[in-house]
Enzyme design. Structure first.
Site, short mmCIF file in Angstrom:
data_model
loop_
_atom_site.label_atom_id
_atom_site.label_comp_id
_atom_site.label_asym_id
_atom_site.label_seq_id
_atom_site.Cartn_x
_atom_site.Cartn_y
_atom_site.Cartn_z
N HIS A 20 0.84 -1.21 0.00
CA HIS A 20 0.00 0.00 0.00
C HIS A 20 0.88 1.26 0.00
CE1 HIS A 20 -3.14 -2.62 2.25
NE2 HIS A 20 -3.65 -2.38 1.06
N LYS A 44 -15.76 -7.87 5.45
CA LYS A 44 -14.48 -8.58 5.50
C LYS A 44 -14.05 -8.91 6.93
CE LYS A 44 -11.69 -7.42 1.44
NZ LYS A 44 -10.47 -6.72 1.03
N ARG A 98 -1.77 -6.08 -8.47
CA ARG A 98 -0.72 -7.06 -8.18
C ARG A 98 -0.69 -8.03 -9.34
NH1 ARG A 98 -2.96 -7.47 -2.16
NH2 ARG A 98 -4.79 -7.13 -3.46
N SER A 136 -2.61 -7.89 2.52
CA SER A 136 -2.99 -7.79 3.94
C SER A 136 -3.46 -9.14 4.48
CB SER A 136 -4.13 -6.79 4.11
OG SER A 136 -3.74 -5.52 3.69
P1 ADP Z 1 -9.68 -3.73 -0.97
O1 ADP Z 1 -10.49 -4.37 0.11
O2 ADP Z 1 -10.34 -2.54 -1.59
O3 ADP Z 1 -9.09 -4.66 -2.00
P2 ADP Z 1 -7.02 -3.50 0.07
O4 ADP Z 1 -6.58 -2.74 1.29
O5 ADP Z 1 -6.85 -4.98 0.11
O6 ADP Z 1 -8.50 -3.08 -0.14
O7 ADP Z 1 -6.29 -2.91 -1.19
C1 ADP Z 1 -6.44 -1.58 -1.61
C2 ADP Z 1 -5.81 -1.40 -2.96
O8 ADP Z 1 -4.41 -1.59 -2.86
C3 ADP Z 1 -6.29 -2.40 -4.01
O9 ADP Z 1 -6.32 -1.74 -5.26
C4 ADP Z 1 -5.22 -3.46 -4.01
O10 ADP Z 1 -5.15 -4.13 -5.25
C5 ADP Z 1 -3.99 -2.57 -3.78
N1 ADP Z 1 -2.88 -3.32 -3.21
C6 ADP Z 1 -2.83 -3.97 -2.04
N2 ADP Z 1 -1.63 -4.56 -1.85
C7 ADP Z 1 -0.89 -4.26 -2.95
C8 ADP Z 1 0.44 -4.59 -3.39
N3 ADP Z 1 1.23 -5.36 -2.68
N4 ADP Z 1 0.84 -4.12 -4.60
C9 ADP Z 1 0.01 -3.36 -5.35
N5 ADP Z 1 -1.25 -3.03 -5.01
C10 ADP Z 1 -1.69 -3.46 -3.82
#
Ligand code: ADP
Length: 174
Positions: A20, A44, A98, A136
């Site tokens: 992030h 979630k 990703r 996460s």
């Molecule tokens: P959501 O529940 O909206 O997916 P996340 O907190 O899991 O929320 O992710 C928020 C955004 O950050 C999403 O677009 C996700 O693809 C991106 N993201 C999370 N981890 C990574 C990473 N390691 N590399 C690139 N993008 C990431």
């Protein structure tokens, strides 16, 4: 609000990872004003409450080197993402991509949002190679089973995650 291009980076951030943070620093090069939108996402069953997640992101962002003067704000949101974006007067939604596994979900969400408001563009950013695999969900699993999460998350997130696990263990023992 302010002049210039406003972008929203929405997510659950449960917890905030180095992936992030990588996307946040890239996003500051794309917009003049970045709003990191922390979603309530009750579906979630997050490990951290909304306020805790907002605080973690705020504290970590405050430590960031932000040389190009982009305004960075962290705000919770509980309504529809597009309504939040419209309230802010933002023109961009920023998402991280990703592996291929993210593509289908992001593609659908991007298309739905384009239908809701065609004037708001979704922009996808890629983290650096060594951050791309971090999620996460896996960070929580690694921590729950006693693995070391230090290379996946910022220090303060590591400390809070370990503390939360202790609290969870204490609660289940009593
Ligand atoms: P959501 O529940 O909206 O997916 P996340 O907190 O899991 O929320 O992710 C928020 C955004 O950050 C999403 O677009 C996700 O693809 C991106 N993201 C999370 N981890 C990574 C990473 N390691 N590399 C690139 N993008 C990431």
């Amino acid at each position: 609000m302010c002049d210039g291009r406003i972008g929203v980076y929405p997510g659950t951030f449960d917890p905030l990872t180095n992936g992030h943070m990588d996307i946040i620093s890239r996003a500051t090069r794309v917009v003049d004003h970045l709003v990191i939108g922390v979603a309530v996402n009750a579906g979630k069953e997050p490990m951290f409450g909304l306020t805790e997640r907002v605080d973690m992101v705020r504290e970590q962002v405050a430590l960031m080197k932000n040389g190009d003067g982009t305004i960075i704000e962290v705000r919770p949101f509980t309504n529809l993402l597009m309504h939040f974006v419209e309230e802010l007067g933002a023109s961009l939604i920023l998402r991280g991509l990703r592996a291929v596994s993210d593509f289908e979900y992001e593609f659908q969400m991007g298309a739905m949002n384009a239908r809701l408001n065609p004037r708001v563009e979704t922009v996808f950013l890629m983290a650096s190679e060594n951050h791309q695999f971090i999620a996460s969900r896996f960070v929580k699993d690694v921590a729950i089973f006693g693995g070391d999460i230090a290379t996946f998350v910022p220090k303060l997130v590591e400390q809070r995650t370990m503390r939360r696990l202790q609290e969870m263990k204490g609660a289940s023992a009593s």
